[in-house]
Structures are given as C-alpha cells and as structure tokens.
Design a protein around this motif. Sequence first.
Motif, PDB file in Angstrom:
ATOM      1  N   ARG A 151      79.885  49.767  62.930  1.00 32.02           N
ATOM      2  CA  ARG A 151      78.558  49.416  63.467  1.00 32.02           C
ATOM      3  C   ARG A 151      77.709  48.681  62.431  1.00 32.02           C
ATOM      4  O   ARG A 151      76.484  48.623  62.549  1.00 32.02           O
ATOM      5  N   LEU A 152      78.372  48.111  61.453  1.00 31.08           N
ATOM      6  CA  LEU A 152      77.662  47.510  60.324  1.00 31.08           C
ATOM      7  C   LEU A 152      76.804  46.316  60.739  1.00 31.08           C
ATOM      8  O   LEU A 152      75.759  46.053  60.133  1.00 31.08           O
ATOM      9  N   PHE A 153      77.251  45.595  61.788  1.00 37.65           N
ATOM     10  CA  PHE A 153      76.544  44.378  62.177  1.00 37.65           C
ATOM     11  C   PHE A 153      75.557  44.612  63.314  1.00 37.65           C
ATOM     12  O   PHE A 153      75.035  43.667  63.889  1.00 37.65           O
ATOM     13  N   GLU A 154      75.312  45.919  63.639  1.00 35.57           N
ATOM     14  CA  GLU A 154      74.296  46.229  64.640  1.00 35.57           C
ATOM     15  C   GLU A 154      72.914  46.210  63.979  1.00 35.57           C
ATOM     16  O   GLU A 154      72.775  46.480  62.790  1.00 35.57           O
ATOM     17  N   ALA A 155      71.916  45.918  64.799  1.00 36.54           N
ATOM     18  CA  ALA A 155      70.542  45.887  64.276  1.00 36.54           C
ATOM     19  C   ALA A 155      70.137  47.264  63.785  1.00 36.54           C
ATOM     20  O   ALA A 155      70.436  48.277  64.413  1.00 36.54           O
TER      21      ALA A 155
ATOM     22  N   GLU B 176      69.251  52.757  51.112  1.00 34.23           N
ATOM     23  CA  GLU B 176      68.157  53.694  51.345  1.00 34.23           C
ATOM     24  C   GLU B 176      66.875  52.977  51.734  1.00 34.23           C
ATOM     25  O   GLU B 176      66.094  53.469  52.536  1.00 34.23           O
ATOM     26  N   ASP B 177      66.654  51.787  51.158  1.00 35.15           N
ATOM     27  CA  ASP B 177      65.429  51.056  51.450  1.00 35.15           C
ATOM     28  C   ASP B 177      65.683  49.834  52.320  1.00 35.15           C
ATOM     29  O   ASP B 177      64.835  48.949  52.432  1.00 35.15           O
ATOM     30  N   GLY B 178      66.875  49.760  52.948  1.00 36.67           N
ATOM     31  CA  GLY B 178      67.206  48.601  53.767  1.00 36.67           C
ATOM     32  C   GLY B 178      66.675  48.750  55.189  1.00 36.67           C
ATOM     33  O   GLY B 178      66.514  49.851  55.708  1.00 36.67           O
ATOM     34  N   MET B 179      66.414  47.606  55.845  1.00 39.82           N
ATOM     35  CA  MET B 179      65.944  47.622  57.227  1.00 39.82           C
ATOM     36  C   MET B 179      67.084  47.488  58.219  1.00 39.82           C
ATOM     37  O   MET B 179      66.914  47.709  59.414  1.00 39.82           O
ATOM     38  N   GLY B 180      68.277  47.082  57.748  1.00 31.04           N
ATOM     39  CA  GLY B 180      69.416  46.961  58.643  1.00 31.04           C
ATOM     40  C   GLY B 180      69.367  45.730  59.524  1.00 31.04           C
ATOM     41  O   GLY B 180      69.930  45.728  60.620  1.00 31.04           O
ATOM     42  N   LEU B 181      68.684  44.676  59.062  1.00 29.63           N
ATOM     43  CA  LEU B 181      68.590  43.456  59.860  1.00 29.63           C
ATOM     44  C   LEU B 181      69.403  42.304  59.279  1.00 29.63           C
ATOM     45  O   LEU B 181      69.754  41.378  60.003  1.00 29.63           O
ATOM     46  N   GLY B 182      69.707  42.350  57.978  1.00 26.74           N
ATOM     47  CA  GLY B 182      70.378  41.219  57.325  1.00 26.74           C
ATOM     48  C   GLY B 182      71.718  40.884  57.966  1.00 26.74           C
ATOM     49  O   GLY B 182      71.966  39.742  58.372  1.00 26.74           O
ATOM     50  N   LEU B 183      72.609  41.874  58.068  1.00 24.10           N
ATOM     51  CA  LEU B 183      73.933  41.610  58.622  1.00 24.10           C
ATOM     52  C   LEU B 183      73.865  41.330  60.122  1.00 24.10           C
ATOM     53  O   LEU B 183      74.689  40.585  60.655  1.00 24.10           O
ATOM     54  N   SER B 184      72.901  41.925  60.808  1.00 21.82           N
ATOM     55  CA  SER B 184      72.732  41.630  62.225  1.00 21.82           C
ATOM     56  C   SER B 184      72.354  40.164  62.424  1.00 21.82           C
ATOM     57  O   SER B 184      72.882  39.486  63.315  1.00 21.82           O
ATOM     58  N   ILE B 185      71.462  39.672  61.574  1.00 25.43           N
ATOM     59  CA  ILE B 185      71.075  38.261  61.648  1.00 25.43           C
ATOM     60  C   ILE B 185      72.256  37.368  61.284  1.00 25.43           C
ATOM     61  O   ILE B 185      72.494  36.326  61.913  1.00 25.43           O
ATOM     62  N   CYS B 186      73.038  37.786  60.270  1.00 24.12           N
ATOM     63  CA  CYS B 186      74.232  37.013  59.889  1.00 24.12           C
ATOM     64  C   CYS B 186      75.181  36.881  61.076  1.00 24.12           C
ATOM     65  O   CYS B 186      75.719  35.797  61.347  1.00 24.12           O
ATOM     66  N   ARG B 187      75.420  37.993  61.785  1.00 26.63           N
ATOM     67  CA  ARG B 187      76.324  37.937  62.942  1.00 26.63           C
ATOM     68  C   ARG B 187      75.781  36.993  64.003  1.00 26.63           C
ATOM     69  O   ARG B 187      76.531  36.196  64.601  1.00 26.63           O
ATOM     70  N   THR B 188      74.480  37.075  64.259  1.00 28.58           N
ATOM     71  CA  THR B 188      73.884  36.212  65.272  1.00 28.58           C
ATOM     72  C   THR B 188      74.051  34.740  64.907  1.00 28.58           C
ATOM     73  O   THR B 188      74.380  33.906  65.754  1.00 28.58           O
ATOM     74  N   ILE B 189      73.837  34.406  63.631  1.00 34.85           N
ATOM     75  CA  ILE B 189      73.980  33.014  63.180  1.00 34.85           C
ATOM     76  C   ILE B 189      75.433  32.551  63.324  1.00 34.85           C
ATOM     77  O   ILE B 189      75.710  31.471  63.856  1.00 34.85           O
ATOM     78  N   VAL B 190      76.376  33.376  62.851  1.00 33.74           N
ATOM     79  CA  VAL B 190      77.786  32.989  62.889  1.00 33.74           C
ATOM     80  C   VAL B 190      78.257  32.824  64.332  1.00 33.74           C
ATOM     81  O   VAL B 190      78.955  31.856  64.663  1.00 33.74           O
ATOM     82  N   GLU B 191      77.885  33.766  65.212  1.00 34.30           N
ATOM     83  CA  GLU B 191      78.313  33.672  66.607  1.00 34.30           C
ATOM     84  C   GLU B 191      77.668  32.479  67.298  1.00 34.30           C
ATOM     85  O   GLU B 191      78.263  31.885  68.202  1.00 34.30           O
TER      86      GLU B 191
END
Length: 531
Positions: A466-470, A476-491
Amino acid sequence: MIASQSPHGHNTPGSVAGGDATLAEELGLLIDGATTYAIYMLDPRGRVTIWNRGAERIKGWAEAEIIGRDFSIFYPADDIAAGRPHADLARAHACGRIEEESWRVRKDGSEFLAHVTITALHDDAGALRGFGKVIRDITQDKAAEAAIVRREHHLRSILNTVPDAMIVMNENGIVSSFSAAAELVFGYAASDVIGQNVAMLMPQTEARDHDQHLRTYRETGERHVIGNVRLERAMRKGGETFPIELAVGEASIAGERIFTGFIRDLTNRRATERRLKELQSELVHVSRVSAMGTMASTLAHEINQPLTAIANYLEAARAMIGDSPDAVLAPLLSDVAEALELAAAQSLRAGAIVRRVRAFVDGGDTAFRDERLDLLVEEATSLGLLGAREAGIAVATHVAQGGAMVLVDRIQIQQVLVNLIRNAIQSMAASRDKVLTIATAPERDGCMQITVADTGTGIDAAVRARLFEAFATTKEDGMGLGLSICRTIVEAHGGRIWAEGIATGGTAFHFTVPLAARADASETADGGLHR
C-alpha cells in the motif's frame, strides 16, 4: 354343538341346552356391541348369514335387507367386474385368513376405505363352514394421517427453504433434527449430526460452557440463551470457526422438553462490514487528496509570484555586481555572481515545477515532449543528490547508452526522480553501507525503466503493498503524499511504478516511461498524436 359338563364330567341334556342358549345370547350381545366394526358371516358361497349392528351402521343395510344376499354388493363396480369378491374368498380359503385395506360401497352408493379381515371358518372335520368378515371404516383415520403427512411435508419444505440453519435437540443437547440449511452452513450431512451432542458444532470453550448451561437450566430453570438472540461462535466440519447469530426456543411435546436453535452465519455480513469500513476509509483518503489538490492549486498560484520576484531580484543583484577592476575582489565577486546566477536558475526551475503542479492538479494539458533520457536523469540527479556526499553516500549511475528518447513531461518525471532519490537518502541515514544506485534500461513493451535502489533498512512487504496509496507513509513526520503523487504522474504517462525488496537489504523503486519511438508509431497509425 357346545355342551357343558357336570361336576363329574358327564354331559346332561338339560345343562347342554341351557349352556348353548346362554352362550349364543352372550356372543350376540358381544358382536352387536362392537358398533365401530362391521362383523358379519358368509356361507361358503358368499351369502350373508349373520349381520351385526356395527355392519348396519357402517354399511347402511338393515339385517332383514341383507341376510341371504351375495357379499359382492359391498364391492365397487370395477372390482366386481374384475371378479375380485370371490377371488378374495378363494385367497382366504387357501391362506386361512387375509387382511388388507381396500375400498367398499355403502347402501347409498358412497365409497369408504376399509380395513378388511376375512377368515375362513371350518368345522371339526375340516369342512368349510363359511367366512367371518370384520370391516373397519378407516377413511377418517387415513384422511387424518394424510393431513399429518401433508403438514409434515409442508413444514419440512418451509424449514428446508429457510435461509437460517435450524437444529432441534432434546434437553440433554442430543440433536434430533438438522435442516438442509444447517448442512450447508456446517458442512455436515444430517445423518452425521442426528443422535450426537450439539456441542460438536462448537469450539471447545463454547462446547464446555454449553453443557454447563444446559445442566444449570435443568436444575434451576435459569436461562442463558433461550429466548434471546446472541452473537456466538460455531465450528464447521473442517474445524473452521465462524461468527453466528443464535436464537433458541423451547417447547414441551408429550412431556418431553425440546429446544430449537436458529443459526445465522454472519461470515458474509462481517466481510461486508469490513469492506464498508475500507470503502469509508478510502473515501476519506479521496476527500483528503481532493482537499490537498485544491490547496496545492492555491499554493501554486500564490507561490509562483514570489518565486518570480526572487528570480528577478537575483538577476538584478547579478547585474549590479558587474565587473570589478579590483584584482583582489574580482575573483570573489565572480564567485558571488555565479552563485546568484545559479540561484536565479533554480528559482525559475521552482517556478516551472509549481506551474506544472498547478496544471496537473487542475487537469490541464501537460508538456509532453521528446526528451533525452540520459540528460533528464542527469539534471534530476544533480538536484536530488545535494548533500549526499556529505552524508557518506556512494552513488552508482548506470544509464543506458544510445541517447534513448522518451515522450514525457520533463519537469514532472524529474519530480518523480528527485522524490525517489531523496527518499533513498533518508532511508540510509542509519545504515553502515550507504550505496545509492540510479539505472535505466529498456523494457520489452516499448518503455524505458528507471530504477532508484538503496541499501537502507528496507520496507516490510505488507507496507510495500500500500506504499503508493495516499497518506501511506513509513516516516514519522511524513504526510504520505509523495509516492502517491509519483504514481499519479507515472500512470498519467502510461507507465507504472512499483517497489521491490533487495535480498541483501534495502529497496529498489522502478518506474517506466514511454519511448518516443512508440509515440511515432502511434502517430503514424492514428494519423495524429493526442496529447
């Protein structure tokens, strides 16, 4: 002739005659008293010789009307035509006695179902004297039996179609009925369960408690489950436990206490509830992403103006420095001017990134162009690796030769690369061996694959799924949006992105982008490229 004996064993004419009359009278009273049975006698040819009151009541003929008439009058016309009346006498003569259920006819022509007994009567010498017949009207009995059977079939059909499992047991917990739905729920055939303790359908703990509850109820009348709907656990044939909704009712039949349990399998309901919660959670994520998109668009609009101003001020400062005639200050001012020039370039680059983010969030057109992959990677690497050398990280770059051209939005793909590189650097903060590998290689489906691998602590397989989910993050201080945005751009580029664990430790991130050659082929086939 029946005679009585004197006390000395000699027959006396007076006593014999008196005894026969008394016996005949008593026998007549007995026969006439059996009003629920038609009892009559036939001579060897089938003519009526004796007719009791029960026969008169059941068949409708008075004694004076029927004496001397052939008994075949009591048979339906089809049986008479088939010769059954005298065939029955022949069978009784041969067998001594026959007993059967068959249809008979009353005087008024109505038919009734009769239980018939025909007995052949012989004298002391063995000669046939006639036949004794006993008839009982069983029409009502059979109708009642048929009604009971119909009710049982009706009830069984209802129980077999009830979706809930039904189990009937006695007060000791021994199963006496196991419905078709129960067979489906538990996986047992009814024959496997009937006669067994119902505890076989429960996990060990529940089975022990159930036996105790039954004993307590028998001794004290204290109810535990009866009359209530409870959530419990049950066990299938294979040992699988599952949640159930249990309702138990009690009844007393002929002084015997029985319990009926209705069981509803909650497995699918629980699965549906879990899925609903997951969907609700996903909806919350989508709402957050939407909110973040709106915020990103607003921030991009607001930040772009000060970035442009910063770039202008830096260019102005560069121009103000000019060329100094002082031999001592000239080299220093030259370095400052170069630094200002680089800062201005990065400000412009940041502005371009912000504009791309805004266009991406707003759903606008992106700048897909043919780009050299090696130059694109080199630019992103130079930005992403800032501070890597000071952190003791060794960088290995393996870029495919040949100057491959890819169809991409250069700024967006560089965003993906920078994000992956910075994540890799952070993941190796506590590692002894710190090696960052950046590589490109062709893929079979007309794409180029770009890989960023690290020797960090690695990512658990469950987290990778589930790493690429929003809002999914390992920081600990991450928002969890970076990889989700990466997936959206790549797709959005028609590619895919995924992560793999490395056997020696660390994680490798891969993503693909389309080759420009594939775009050319598509353009030739379609007559134009839609961007």
